[in-house]
Design a protein around this motif. Structure first.
Motif, PDB file in Angstrom:
ATOM      1  N   GLU A  62      10.890   7.372  15.997  1.00 17.36           N
ATOM      2  CA  GLU A  62      10.623   8.777  15.713  1.00 17.36           C
ATOM      3  C   GLU A  62       9.471   9.328  16.554  1.00 17.36           C
ATOM      4  O   GLU A  62       9.277  10.539  16.640  1.00 17.36           O
ATOM      5  CB  GLU A  62      10.316   8.968  14.217  1.00 17.36           C
ATOM      6  CG  GLU A  62      11.525   8.758  13.312  1.00 17.36           C
ATOM      7  CD  GLU A  62      11.223   9.112  11.869  1.00 17.36           C
ATOM      8  OE1 GLU A  62      10.043   9.358  11.564  1.00 17.36           O
ATOM      9  OE2 GLU A  62      12.166   9.159  11.059  1.00 17.36           O
ATOM     10  N   GLU A  63       8.708   8.448  17.186  1.00 17.33           N
ATOM     11  CA  GLU A  63       7.565   8.884  18.002  1.00 17.33           C
ATOM     12  C   GLU A  63       7.950   9.232  19.439  1.00 17.33           C
ATOM     13  O   GLU A  63       7.092   9.615  20.224  1.00 17.33           O
ATOM     14  CB  GLU A  63       6.495   7.791  18.046  1.00 17.33           C
ATOM     15  CG  GLU A  63       5.837   7.496  16.716  1.00 17.33           C
ATOM     16  CD  GLU A  63       4.848   6.351  16.833  1.00 17.33           C
ATOM     17  OE1 GLU A  63       4.028   6.186  15.915  1.00 17.33           O
ATOM     18  OE2 GLU A  63       4.890   5.613  17.853  1.00 17.33           O
ATOM     19  N   LYS A  64       9.227   9.079  19.790  1.00 20.75           N
ATOM     20  CA  LYS A  64       9.609   9.186  21.200  1.00 20.75           C
ATOM     21  C   LYS A  64       9.243  10.530  21.814  1.00 20.75           C
ATOM     22  O   LYS A  64       8.885  10.594  22.998  1.00 20.75           O
ATOM     23  CB  LYS A  64      11.100   8.928  21.374  1.00 20.75           C
ATOM     24  CG  LYS A  64      12.002   9.937  20.663  1.00 20.75           C
ATOM     25  CD  LYS A  64      13.473   9.567  20.836  1.00 20.75           C
ATOM     26  CE  LYS A  64      14.373  10.552  20.090  1.00 20.75           C
ATOM     27  NZ  LYS A  64      15.811  10.189  20.223  1.00 20.75           N
ATOM     28  N   TRP A  65       9.320  11.607  21.049  1.00 22.99           N
ATOM     29  CA  TRP A  65       9.006  12.930  21.608  1.00 22.99           C
ATOM     30  C   TRP A  65       7.531  13.026  21.965  1.00 22.99           C
ATOM     31  O   TRP A  65       7.173  13.526  23.028  1.00 22.99           O
ATOM     32  CB  TRP A  65       9.391  14.026  20.614  1.00 22.99           C
ATOM     33  CG  TRP A  65      10.857  14.060  20.316  1.00 22.99           C
ATOM     34  CD1 TRP A  65      11.480  13.612  19.188  1.00 22.99           C
ATOM     35  CD2 TRP A  65      11.889  14.532  21.175  1.00 22.99           C
ATOM     36  NE1 TRP A  65      12.836  13.784  19.282  1.00 22.99           N
ATOM     37  CE2 TRP A  65      13.118  14.352  20.492  1.00 22.99           C
ATOM     38  CE3 TRP A  65      11.904  15.110  22.451  1.00 22.99           C
ATOM     39  CZ2 TRP A  65      14.347  14.726  21.043  1.00 22.99           C
ATOM     40  CZ3 TRP A  65      13.123  15.482  23.009  1.00 22.99           C
ATOM     41  CH2 TRP A  65      14.322  15.290  22.308  1.00 22.99           C
ATOM     42  N   TRP A  99       6.436  10.558  25.042  1.00 22.24           N
ATOM     43  CA  TRP A  99       6.693  11.049  26.391  1.00 22.24           C
ATOM     44  C   TRP A  99       6.097  12.436  26.625  1.00 22.24           C
ATOM     45  O   TRP A  99       5.732  12.784  27.753  1.00 22.24           O
ATOM     46  CB  TRP A  99       8.208  11.082  26.655  1.00 22.24           C
ATOM     47  CG  TRP A  99       8.819   9.717  26.660  1.00 22.24           C
ATOM     48  CD1 TRP A  99       9.356   9.038  25.595  1.00 22.24           C
ATOM     49  CD2 TRP A  99       8.937   8.836  27.776  1.00 22.24           C
ATOM     50  NE1 TRP A  99       9.805   7.795  25.970  1.00 22.24           N
ATOM     51  CE2 TRP A  99       9.564   7.645  27.314  1.00 22.24           C
ATOM     52  CE3 TRP A  99       8.580   8.932  29.121  1.00 22.24           C
ATOM     53  CZ2 TRP A  99       9.832   6.565  28.154  1.00 22.24           C
ATOM     54  CZ3 TRP A  99       8.854   7.855  29.950  1.00 22.24           C
ATOM     55  CH2 TRP A  99       9.472   6.696  29.474  1.00 22.24           C
ATOM     56  N   GLY A 100       5.985  13.229  25.573  1.00 22.42           N
ATOM     57  CA  GLY A 100       5.464  14.589  25.724  1.00 22.42           C
ATOM     58  C   GLY A 100       3.982  14.628  26.053  1.00 22.42           C
ATOM     59  O   GLY A 100       3.550  15.406  26.914  1.00 22.42           O
ATOM     60  N   MET A 118       8.436  19.154  23.877  1.00 24.30           N
ATOM     61  CA  MET A 118       8.703  17.870  23.204  1.00 24.30           C
ATOM     62  C   MET A 118       7.772  17.671  22.019  1.00 24.30           C
ATOM     63  O   MET A 118       8.178  17.116  20.981  1.00 24.30           O
ATOM     64  CB  MET A 118       8.554  16.734  24.210  1.00 24.30           C
ATOM     65  CG  MET A 118       9.584  16.764  25.326  1.00 24.30           C
ATOM     66  SD  MET A 118       9.357  15.483  26.569  1.00 24.30           S
ATOM     67  CE  MET A 118      10.008  14.055  25.690  1.00 24.30           C
ATOM     68  N   ILE A 167       9.104  19.679  19.142  1.00 27.19           N
ATOM     69  CA  ILE A 167      10.199  18.954  18.503  1.00 27.19           C
ATOM     70  C   ILE A 167       9.647  17.825  17.642  1.00 27.19           C
ATOM     71  O   ILE A 167      10.100  17.588  16.516  1.00 27.19           O
ATOM     72  CB  ILE A 167      11.163  18.400  19.570  1.00 27.19           C
ATOM     73  CG1 ILE A 167      11.850  19.550  20.304  1.00 27.19           C
ATOM     74  CG2 ILE A 167      12.207  17.479  18.932  1.00 27.19           C
ATOM     75  CD1 ILE A 167      12.704  19.119  21.474  1.00 27.19           C
ATOM     76  N   ASP A 168       8.633  17.126  18.174  1.00 31.52           N
ATOM     77  CA  ASP A 168       8.018  16.025  17.431  1.00 31.52           C
ATOM     78  C   ASP A 168       7.454  16.488  16.101  1.00 31.52           C
ATOM     79  O   ASP A 168       7.527  15.768  15.100  1.00 31.52           O
ATOM     80  CB  ASP A 168       6.908  15.399  18.280  1.00 31.52           C
ATOM     81  CG  ASP A 168       6.148  14.316  17.528  1.00 31.52           C
ATOM     82  OD1 ASP A 168       6.714  13.223  17.328  1.00 31.52           O
ATOM     83  OD2 ASP A 168       4.993  14.573  17.128  1.00 31.52           O
ATOM     84  N   VAL A 200      10.437  16.550  13.836  1.00 32.06           N
ATOM     85  CA  VAL A 200      11.131  15.281  13.633  1.00 32.06           C
ATOM     86  C   VAL A 200      10.268  14.279  12.878  1.00 32.06           C
ATOM     87  O   VAL A 200      10.729  13.581  11.974  1.00 32.06           O
ATOM     88  CB  VAL A 200      11.558  14.683  14.995  1.00 32.06           C
ATOM     89  CG1 VAL A 200      12.102  13.266  14.827  1.00 32.06           C
ATOM     90  CG2 VAL A 200      12.596  15.577  15.653  1.00 32.06           C
ATOM     91  N   ARG A 201       9.005  14.203  13.278  1.00 33.95           N
ATOM     92  CA  ARG A 201       8.116  13.182  12.713  1.00 33.95           C
ATOM     93  C   ARG A 201       7.099  13.854  11.795  1.00 33.95           C
ATOM     94  O   ARG A 201       6.200  14.529  12.252  1.00 33.95           O
ATOM     95  CB  ARG A 201       7.410  12.425  13.841  1.00 33.95           C
ATOM     96  CG  ARG A 201       6.575  11.254  13.377  1.00 33.95           C
ATOM     97  CD  ARG A 201       6.152  10.423  14.581  1.00 33.95           C
ATOM     98  NE  ARG A 201       5.435  11.215  15.574  1.00 33.95           N
ATOM     99  CZ  ARG A 201       4.104  11.299  15.640  1.00 33.95           C
ATOM    100  NH1 ARG A 201       3.369  10.656  14.768  1.00 33.95           N
ATOM    101  NH2 ARG A 201       3.532  12.018  16.576  1.00 33.95           N
TER     102      ARG A 201
END
Length: 202
Positions: free
Chosen positions: A125-128, A131-132, A183, A186-187, A190-191
């Motif tokens: 869930e941390e991917k945004w 990379w962001g 990003m 979005i994070d 999402v998270r």
């Protein structure tokens, strides 16, 4: 080295290198600044070691041509931006504008470092954010290099609509910042912080 720090270094340095390389190409191909300079060292010196004189107004590097990618929508044209993103604060006196940018970059570095250290690097869930944050950091440092070297940022990507409406000119660093911020937005959806579970009673 933990995976998350490899991503941080790779993305940040990648953005900085791509940003500075494209700006070098734009100065070399679209301005007169590097004319007559045969070696790479001379060309780099002309780009990084010749800041505008104090009180200078106008274009520091003189444009000689631009490239039309799409006559109605997109061109590559050399421009100089002494202000922040989209030309903000460009009318502010240099004595106030330059310290403001120093404070802003220090604040951004602290905030990004603090936020990145909180990431585990293993949670999908941390991917945004994973990379962001490096994209924002690389973009901020790319433009900061310009400001330290010559007191203005080189922009060259110009999106327009038949020249009747024009989006503010930008560069690779600006694009990285915008993508990174997107990003992170979005994070934020999402998270989310998971509520602490109440202890179960025996």
């Amino acid at each position: 080295m933990p995976r998350k720090y490899i991503i941080l270094l790779a993305v940040t340095l990648g953005v900085i290198v791509l940003d500075q390389w494209t700006k070098y190409l734009v100065v070399r191909e679209l301005t007169t600044q590097m004319e007559g300079k045969e070696s790479l060292g001379e060309r780099l010196a002309s780009m990084y070691s010749e800041p505008p004189p104090k009180g200078f107004t106008g274009m520091h590097y003189q444009p000689r041509r631009h490239i039309e990618i799409s006559e109605s929508f997109f061109r590559i044209r050399y421009l100089e931006n002494p202000g922040a993103a989209w030309g903000m604060f460009r009318s502010m006196p240099p004595e106030a504008r330059v310290p403001l940018f120093h404070v802003a970059i220090i604040g951004a570095l602290i905030l990004i470092t603090f936020s990145f250290r909180k990431l585990t690097g293993t949670d999908p869930e941390e991917k945004w954010a994973l990379w962001g944050l490096p994209l924002v950091l690389g973009g901020a440092l790319g433009n900061y290099i310009d400001r330290v070297a010559r007191a203005f940022v080189i922009d060259f990507l110009e999106v327009h609509w038949f020249d009747k409406a024009t989006f503010p000119s930008f560069n690779v660093a600006d694009a990285a910042i915008c993508i990174g911020v997107g990003m992170l937005i979005i994070d934020s959806f999402v998270r989310k912080e998971k509520p602490a579970q109440a202890p179960t009673q025996a």
